[in-house]
Design a protein around this motif. Structure first.
Motif, PDB file in Angstrom:
ATOM      1  N   ILE A 187      -1.288  -0.618  -8.936  1.00 39.68           N
ATOM      2  CA  ILE A 187      -1.264  -0.659  -7.475  1.00 39.68           C
ATOM      3  C   ILE A 187       0.008  -1.359  -7.040  1.00 39.68           C
ATOM      4  N   ASN A 188       0.395  -1.107  -5.795  1.00 44.40           N
ATOM      5  CA  ASN A 188       1.528  -1.817  -5.204  1.00 44.40           C
ATOM      6  C   ASN A 188       1.050  -2.341  -3.859  1.00 44.40           C
ATOM      7  N   GLY A 189       0.766  -3.619  -3.790  1.00 43.16           N
ATOM      8  CA  GLY A 189       0.246  -4.223  -2.565  1.00 43.16           C
ATOM      9  C   GLY A 189      -0.885  -5.177  -2.883  1.00 43.16           C
ATOM     10  N   ASP A 190      -1.783  -5.356  -1.924  1.00 44.47           N
ATOM     11  CA  ASP A 190      -2.886  -6.306  -2.068  1.00 44.47           C
ATOM     12  C   ASP A 190      -4.093  -5.609  -2.712  1.00 44.47           C
ATOM     13  N   TYR A 191      -4.508  -6.124  -3.858  1.00 40.19           N
ATOM     14  CA  TYR A 191      -5.671  -5.572  -4.566  1.00 40.19           C
ATOM     15  C   TYR A 191      -6.923  -5.596  -3.693  1.00 40.19           C
ATOM     16  N   PHE A 192      -7.120  -6.697  -2.975  1.00 37.54           N
ATOM     17  CA  PHE A 192      -8.347  -6.843  -2.186  1.00 37.54           C
ATOM     18  C   PHE A 192      -8.398  -5.825  -1.048  1.00 37.54           C
TER      19      PHE A 192
END
Lengths: 222, 222
Positions: A194-199
């Motif tokens: 992923i690229n960004g916030d996992y949550f």
């Protein structure tokens, strides 16, 4: 980011206008005491009329508004109401929860071996009498002021064979999740990166939420 | 990815050569039945002699070997032993678990407002008599064959004020974690974005592990 304000936050009544057990978990995991009040808004906006980020913010807004009105009518306006909506999008197509197993197969086949984007819109309501959001927010008719933001995370799925897709759907993880997968358990084996916030992929953009809340409370406590 | 092989995996004896509760959780969350046997290897390799990816693979190798030898001596060679080691790295510096609170402050101050890389090395041991890894793996003296891989994830930390760092360390999350933070709970509010596998930041690269295991078992079952 929220630790310096946690004692203030936990002296307040905070309502999560969402029935998602994952959003509840994310907020409880950082130590917030929240009350859950799922919205009854039908989530039936015409997708053709919105870009994905506009769609999630608008849907989150209607969800939050419905809960806010219900609370207002009961004479119990809380200190903060948090609403959110998440979709998965590829090109112009928006994927929500699958309608049935066949739909889950269609969605996962389309996401296989490609990138897609997860958007979550978050809407925050405070009482119009609150010191929070006295600047830069929208005043609503009646009891509340509000602000909103949207966060996107890019997700690259591994190549999923039909065997893997069928076996994954049989685990039961697909059906209540936008994009027909949940990254936090078995679905995590399907996601290459992923690229960004996992949550945000789980349904709630934690870092951005913490930053926004911290800036609201800094303005009041400093 | 592992669902088509889960019935085979769960008929086997799988040992996790690590005491990390997070690695155990990640593997159990995908439905694997595992036995935990923490390694007694001291993790004292000279960091100056290794690049971060070499360091984690080498440390994971020694950890796994220690557990494998212990099992071998007891005459109980399992079907699969999984070892892992995780470090946080910035430039040439390798951060492991903080020695004390002061060290945690130093590490978090250095990570603030910058990117760093999380490396996890994973080592898999199977019995030398196993059909798994009959090609492309390393034969060890004695009872085992092994293979290994390393996964990296880039993490961008938000700006952390001294107040936020001190309040975060007081939550108690820092002390048993490489890089002095845990992304899965309160520490998630400190991380602006990641590029790669989230579970790798938690300590175990789930997607890559699933892919490697699937390719080992495909070779045997097809």
């Amino acid at each position: 980011m929220l630790q310096p304000f946690m004692h203030i936050l936990n002296a307040q009544r905070i309502v999560l206008a969402s029935g998602s057990p994952r959003r509840k978990l994310i907020l409880e995991n950082i130590g917030l005491n929240i009350e859950v009040m799922p919205s009854t808004f039908e989530e039936n906006l015409d997708k053709a009329k919105y870009t994905p980020p506009d769609y999630v913010v608008q849907t989150a807004m209607f969800k939050t508004q419905e809960v806010a009105e219900r609370l207002s009518q009961s004479g119990m306006v809380p200190d903060l109401i948090i609403g959110a909506d998440t979709v998965v999008s590829q090109g112009n197509e928006i994927f929500e929860k699958p309608r049935d197993k066949k739909d889950a197969v269609r969605i996962l086949s389309q996401l296989s071996n490609c990138s897609h984007t997860v958007y979550t819109g978050v809407v925050l309501y405070v009482p119009s009498t609150s010191l929070l959001m006295s600047k830069g927010s929208t005043a609503l008719n009646g009891a509340y002021r509000c602000t909103s933001f949207v966060e996107s995370t890019s997700v690259h799925m591994a190549h999923l064979s039909q065997d893997v897709i069928n076996a994954y759907i049989e685990t039961g993880e697909s059906m209540d999740k936008a994009g027909a997968y949940g990254i936090q358990a078995i679905g995590g084996t399907l996601v290459e990166k992923i690229n960004g916030d996992y949550f945000n992929v789980m349904g709630f953009p934690l870092a951005r939420f913490a930053k926004e809340i911290a800036s609201l409370y800094e303005g009041v406590t400093n």
